[in-house]
Motif scaffolding. Sequence first.
Motif, PDB file in Angstrom:
ATOM      1  N   THR A   1       0.856  -1.171   0.346  1.00  0.00           N
ATOM      2  CA  THR A   1      -0.069   0.250   0.055  1.00  0.00           C
ATOM      3  C   THR A   1       0.651   1.139   0.069  1.00  0.00           C
ATOM      4  N   ALA A   2       0.461   2.257  -1.202  1.00  0.00           N
ATOM      5  CA  ALA A   2       1.452   3.253  -1.068  1.00  0.00           C
ATOM      6  C   ALA A   2       0.584   4.349  -0.371  1.00  0.00           C
ATOM      7  N   TYR A   3       1.223   5.064   0.481  1.00  0.00           N
ATOM      8  CA  TYR A   3       0.282   6.643   1.091  1.00  0.00           C
ATOM      9  C   TYR A   3       0.926   7.452   0.177  1.00  0.00           C
ATOM     10  N   GLY A   4      -0.008   8.447   0.177  1.00  0.00           N
ATOM     11  CA  GLY A   4       0.470   9.843  -0.230  1.00  0.00           C
ATOM     12  C   GLY A   4      -0.641  10.690  -1.124  1.00  0.00           C
ATOM     13  N   ALA A   5      -0.598  12.634  -1.695  1.00  0.00           N
ATOM     14  CA  ALA A   5      -2.141  13.008  -1.509  1.00  0.00           C
ATOM     15  C   ALA A   5      -1.933  12.508  -2.908  1.00  0.00           C
ATOM     16  N   PHE A   6      -1.268  11.920  -3.541  1.00  0.00           N
ATOM     17  CA  PHE A   6      -1.565  12.441  -4.783  1.00  0.00           C
ATOM     18  C   PHE A   6      -1.597  10.771  -5.707  1.00  0.00           C
ATOM     19  N   SER A   7      -2.416  10.573  -6.048  1.00  0.00           N
ATOM     20  CA  SER A   7      -3.105   9.024  -6.316  1.00  0.00           C
ATOM     21  C   SER A   7      -1.891   8.157  -7.670  1.00  0.00           C
TER      22      SER A   7
ATOM     23  N   VAL B   1       4.437   4.333  -7.395  1.00  0.00           N
ATOM     24  CA  VAL B   1       4.939   3.868  -6.059  1.00  0.00           C
ATOM     25  C   VAL B   1       5.020   2.517  -5.811  1.00  0.00           C
ATOM     26  N   GLU B   2       3.055   2.163  -5.552  1.00  0.00           N
ATOM     27  CA  GLU B   2       2.952   0.676  -6.034  1.00  0.00           C
ATOM     28  C   GLU B   2       3.036  -0.385  -7.107  1.00  0.00           C
ATOM     29  N   GLU B   3       2.801   0.097  -7.686  1.00  0.00           N
ATOM     30  CA  GLU B   3       3.843  -0.954  -9.323  1.00  0.00           C
ATOM     31  C   GLU B   3       4.997  -1.388  -9.433  1.00  0.00           C
TER      32      GLU B   3
END
Lengths: 186, 79
Positions: A133-139, A145-147
């Motif tokens: 799971t990536a966290y951040g304001a921009f999807s 990051v997840e990919e």
Amino acid sequence: MRVFENTCTFDYSWANVSVANWRKYCAWNTQSTHVIAVDTLDRTVDPHTGILRSERLITCKQNAPRWLLKLTGSEVSYVREVSEVDVRNKTVTLRSVNLTGSNIVSVSETVVYSPHPDAPDTKTLFTQDASITAYGAFSRICNAVEEWSVERFGQNAQKGRMGFEAVLEMSAKAFRDMKEGNKEEA
Amino acid sequence: MSASLAPECSERKERYDTCFINWYSEKYLRGSTAPSPECEALFKEYKTCLNAALKEKGIYDMIKEARKTSPNGGSGGAA
């Protein structure tokens, strides 16, 4: 969140695999070069259940794209792993989560080694699942990051399997040599 | 065996790892699950060295924090 799942069979008994598991990242494994150190933080045996619990710190170093390094700040990352060996039920369960960079991306993995249902005395079933799971304001950034993480996780899992096969083979050979040596001495 | 993140602890780690794996394969897997006093003593030596290195590198607090949030270890996403 992305999910990674994988199962495979090792043609060795559960006991052999569980011993070799402690040597997974030794010099015989020339594949998993991203693991540079493995330290044991704590280890206990439950006197009632006989379950062996180990806490380890795994130090990884892997090259990542520059944009990702900017986010995480370092090539070196630390993973905390807690494992349980249940010798009565013949299972090894390893759970790990990254300690560093966890504000950017969290990778939590569970691995289980158990006797293969079809051939419990000679084969071992390996199951691995991970959630990333990536966290951040921009999807868009989260997706990237997840990919990247899922792809790298898959590559490392494949290398891990190949490296572990080599460790299993060397362990079996060392064991055979030891037995033959004993016979010669006798 | 694999290296320690602190090179100064590698020797102690190797002594402990060797003891552990012998105990694991010869005692534990055969049903004698009681810990080995010999290995425990070696682990204590290794741990003293390792904990000092972890504190110096600033990793010690991260581990302590992780133990609080997932006492059973890494149940993180699974729980």
